[in-house]
Design an enzyme around this catalytic site. Structure first.
Site, PDB file in Angstrom:
ATOM      1  N   THR A 182       0.847  -1.188   0.000  1.00  0.00           N
ATOM      2  CA  THR A 182       0.000   0.000   0.000  1.00  0.00           C
ATOM      3  C   THR A 182       0.885   1.241   0.000  1.00  0.00           C
ATOM      4  OG1 THR A 182      -1.785  -1.148   1.136  1.00  0.00           O
ATOM      5  CG2 THR A 182      -1.787   1.258   1.289  1.00  0.00           C
TER       6      THR A 182
ATOM      7  N   ASN B 297      -5.580  -9.444  -7.904  1.00  0.00           N
ATOM      8  CA  ASN B 297      -5.675 -10.110  -6.604  1.00  0.00           C
ATOM      9  C   ASN B 297      -7.059 -10.668  -6.288  1.00  0.00           C
ATOM     10  OD1 ASN B 297      -6.040  -7.152  -6.507  1.00  0.00           O
ATOM     11  ND2 ASN B 297      -6.669  -7.543  -4.419  1.00  0.00           N
TER      12      ASN B 297
ATOM     13  N   GLN C 283       0.917 -10.023  -6.169  1.00  0.00           N
ATOM     14  CA  GLN C 283       0.419 -11.400  -6.221  1.00  0.00           C
ATOM     15  C   GLN C 283       1.289 -12.318  -7.086  1.00  0.00           C
ATOM     16  OE1 GLN C 283      -2.006 -12.708  -4.416  1.00  0.00           O
ATOM     17  NE2 GLN C 283      -2.693 -10.802  -3.469  1.00  0.00           N
TER      18      GLN C 283
ATOM     19  N   SER D  11       4.961  -6.988  -1.518  1.00  0.00           N
ATOM     20  CA  SER D  11       4.658  -7.035  -0.098  1.00  0.00           C
ATOM     21  C   SER D  11       5.027  -8.404   0.475  1.00  0.00           C
ATOM     22  CB  SER D  11       3.156  -6.777   0.098  1.00  0.00           C
ATOM     23  OG  SER D  11       2.831  -6.886   1.461  1.00  0.00           O
TER      24      SER D  11
ATOM     25  N   HIS E 111       4.239 -10.188   3.119  1.00  0.00           N
ATOM     26  CA  HIS E 111       3.276 -11.140   3.699  1.00  0.00           C
ATOM     27  C   HIS E 111       2.460 -11.895   2.654  1.00  0.00           C
ATOM     28  CE1 HIS E 111      -0.754  -9.002   3.623  1.00  0.00           C
ATOM     29  NE2 HIS E 111       0.027  -7.963   3.391  1.00  0.00           N
TER      30      HIS E 111
ATOM     31  N   THR F   8      13.257   5.131  10.962  1.00  0.00           N
ATOM     32  CA  THR F   8      14.112   3.984  11.268  1.00  0.00           C
ATOM     33  C   THR F   8      13.585   2.731  10.587  1.00  0.00           C
ATOM     34  OG1 THR F   8      14.698   4.985  13.368  1.00  0.00           O
ATOM     35  CG2 THR F   8      15.091   2.612  13.161  1.00  0.00           C
TER      36      THR F   8
ATOM     37  N   CYS G 269      -9.997  -6.093   1.557  1.00  0.00           N
ATOM     38  CA  CYS G 269     -10.257  -4.684   1.835  1.00  0.00           C
ATOM     39  C   CYS G 269     -11.717  -4.337   1.611  1.00  0.00           C
ATOM     40  CB  CYS G 269      -9.400  -3.803   0.938  1.00  0.00           C
ATOM     41  SG  CYS G 269      -7.775  -4.480   0.664  1.00  0.00           S
TER      42      CYS G 269
HETATM   43  C1  LIG Z   1      -2.294  -7.216  -0.628  1.00  0.00           C
HETATM   44  C2  LIG Z   1      -2.144  -6.333  -1.803  1.00  0.00           C
HETATM   45  C3  LIG Z   1      -1.724  -4.996  -1.677  1.00  0.00           C
HETATM   46  C4  LIG Z   1      -1.509  -4.358  -0.328  1.00  0.00           C
HETATM   47  O1  LIG Z   1      -0.365  -4.834   0.299  1.00  0.00           O
HETATM   48  P1  LIG Z   1      -0.095  -4.504   1.843  1.00  0.00           P
HETATM   49  O2  LIG Z   1       1.343  -4.840   2.002  1.00  0.00           O
HETATM   50  O3  LIG Z   1      -0.977  -5.395   2.600  1.00  0.00           O
HETATM   51  O4  LIG Z   1      -0.335  -3.068   2.044  1.00  0.00           O
HETATM   52  C5  LIG Z   1      -1.557  -4.249  -2.816  1.00  0.00           C
HETATM   53  N1  LIG Z   1      -1.797  -4.773  -4.030  1.00  0.00           N
HETATM   54  C6  LIG Z   1      -2.194  -6.041  -4.210  1.00  0.00           C
HETATM   55  C7  LIG Z   1      -2.425  -6.554  -5.592  1.00  0.00           C
HETATM   56  C8  LIG Z   1      -2.398  -6.864  -3.100  1.00  0.00           C
HETATM   57  O5  LIG Z   1      -2.816  -8.109  -3.285  1.00  0.00           O
END
Ligand SMILES: *Cc1c(COP(=O)(O)O)cnc(C)c1O
Length: 387
Positions: A72, A151, A179, A199, A201, A237, A324
C-alpha cells in the site's frame, strides 16, 4: 475440526526459515542501522543484505530497492511520487479499473488535486488491452500503472507489452506485482517497468513490510519528511527484522518456483474442476493467463457472504473478493468491471492456494461444498431449482 486456509491472496503463513532469519534482529541485534557503532553496523549489514536479495530476485540493482511498510505504501510512494515529480511535464495518469484500492485511491486523491486520470476498462476476463493503453497516452501522460496479476480473479496482465509501449512513448510505468512474486517470473527488465511494488506477507514473509523497485533515473518526489533513510523516499528507522524477513522470503519464493507452482496448479485444477461440477457455477478470470493458485467462482442463487460463513463453520477460510472490500456490501469492483451483474458478483468466492495446502484439504473442501451450496440455494427465494 480440520482447518483449511484457502485465503492466500489476503495473506500467507510465514515460512519457518523466515522467522528464524528474523529472530536475532528482534532480540540480540537491536542496533539502529543509522548508528555508526558496531551495533548499528550489524543492523545495517542485515538491511543491505536483504536489499541485495530483493534486487537479485527482481533482476534489479540493490540501490534500486526502497523498503516500505508494505505494498500500500509502495504504491502510494510510486504514484504520488511520480505525479509530484513530473507535474510540470504533464498531469495525466493512466490506470485500470481492476487495480488494488491502494492504486485506485491514490489516483483518485491526485484527481482531486487537479490531475487527470484515465481508468481503462478490462474485458470479461479482467484483462486490459495494451492497445487501449497506447491509445490513451497523450503528450500530458506522465505515468501508467497496471498490475501484474489481479488479486481477486488472478488474471495476469500483458505487462511486458505495456512496458514496451510506455518506454517507446517516454512514459513512466509502474506495476503492482504483489500477487506474482514466487509464482510467476518477475524480472524488471523483461517487464520493462520503472517501478514495481511488492509485499512480504503475500509470499510467506512478515506483515508490515514491502518494497518498491525504482529504476535508476526515475524521478520521485518525497512526501514524507524527517530522515535520510531509504534515499529519503521512506524516512524513518528501518523495520530491520521485517526487512530481513522480506529478504529471506523473496529468496525462498524464487527458489524451486517451478516445482512449487506445478504442485499448486495440480491442487488448483482439482479444486476448480470439483467446484465447477456443482450446477449453476462459472469461473471468473482468464482461463489460461492466470495465477496458479487462484479459483474465483460465481455460484448462482447464493450469497458469497453466506458461503464464507458456512465454510468457516467447517474450518475452511475463503474470501468473497479482496479483504479490503469484505465487510462492505458493495460488490467487488473487479467483478463489476468484468461485466458481471450484481447478483453473480455477490455469489462469488475466491479460493487461493499456497504451497502449504495439501490434496487432502482440497478433498475435504470438495466434500462439504455441494451440500452447503444446496442448503443455501434451498433457502433462496430466487432459486428456480425448487418447486
Ligand atoms: C495485498 C495487496 C496490496 C496491499 O499490500 P499490503 O502490504 O498489505 O499493504 C496491494 N496490491 C495487491 C495486488 C495486493 O494483493
Amino acid at each position: 475440526m480440520q482447518k483449511v486456509y484457502l485465503d492466500n491472496a489476503a495473506t500467507t503463513r510465514m515460512h519457518d526459515e523466515v522467522l528464524a532469519a528474523m529472530q536475532p534482529y528482534l532480540t540480540n541485534v537491536y542496533g539502529n542501522p543509522s548508528s555508526i557503532h558496531s551495533f548499528g553496523r550489524e543492523a545495517r549489514k542485515a538491511v543491505e543484505e536483504a536489499r541485495e536479495k530483493t534486487a537479485a530476485a527482481l533482476g534489479g540493482e540493490p540501490r534500486e530497492i526502497i523498503f516500505t511498510s508494505g505494498a500500500t505504501e509502495a504504491n502510494n510512494v510510486a504514484i504520488r511520487g511520480v505525479a509530484r515529480a513530473l507535474q510540470q511535464k504533464g498531469r495525466h495518469i493512466i490506470t485500470t479499473a481492476v487495480e488494488h484500492h491502494a492504486v485506485l485511491d491514490a489516483c483518485k486523491a491526485l484527481e482531486a488535486e487537479g490531475f487527470k486520470v484515465t481508468v481503462l476498462p478490462v474485458d470479461a476476463y479482467g484483462m486490459v488491452s495494451p492497445r487501449d493503453v497506447a491509445d490513451a497516452i497523450t503528450d500530458e501522460t506522465i505515468l501508467v500503472s497496471v498490475m501484474l496479476a489481479n488479486n481477486e480473479v488472478g488474471t495476469v496482465m500483458p505487462v511486458a507489452e505495456i512496458g514496451k509501449i510506455c518506454r517507446e512513448r517516454g512514459v513512466v510505468f509502474h506495476t503492482d506485482a504483489v500477487q506474482a512474486i514466487g509464482v510467476l517470473p518477475v524480472n524488471v527488465d523483461d517487464l520493462q517497468v520503472d517501478l514495481l511494488s511488492l509485499s512480504a506477507h503475500k509470499f510467506h514473509g512478515p506483515k508490515g513490510v514491502g518494497a518498491l523497485y525504482v529504476r535508476k533515473g526515475t524521478k520521485l518526489k518525497v512526501f514524507s519528511f524527517g530522515g535520510a533513510q531509504e534515499r529519503k523516499l521512506r524516512p524513518g528507522t528501518e523495520n530491520v527484522a521485517g526487512i530481513v524477513g522480506l529478504g529471506k522470503a523473496i529468496e525462498l519464493a524464487v527458489t524451486d518456483m517451478e516445482a512449487k507452482v506445478s504442485r499448486i496448479k495440480a491442487m488448483r485444477d482439482k479444486l476448480m474442476t470439483g467446484l465447477l461440477s456443482i450446477p449453476h457455477t462459472r469461473l471468473n478470470g482468464h482461463p489460461e493467463k492466470r495465477l496458479p493458485g487462484y479459483v474465483n467462482i460465481s455460484f448462482q442463487y447464493v450469497e458469497g457472504e453466506s458461503m464464507i460463513l458456512s465454510l468457516d463453520l467447517k474450518g475452511i477460510a475463503v474470501s468473497s473478493g479482496s479483504a479490503c472490500t469484505s465487510g462492505s456490501l458493495d460488490p467487488s469492483h473487479v467483478l463489476m468491471a468484468m461485466g458481471l451483474d450484481h447478483q453473480t458478483a455477490h455469489g462469488s468466492l475466491r479460493l487461493t492456494l499456497s504451497a502449504y495446502n495439501t490434496e487432502e484439504e482440497i478433498d475435504y473442501v470438495l466434500s462439504v461444498m455441494p451440500e452447503i451450496v444446496a442448503r443455501l440455494r434451498a433457502m433462496s427465494p430466487v432459486y428456480p431449482g425448487k418447486d
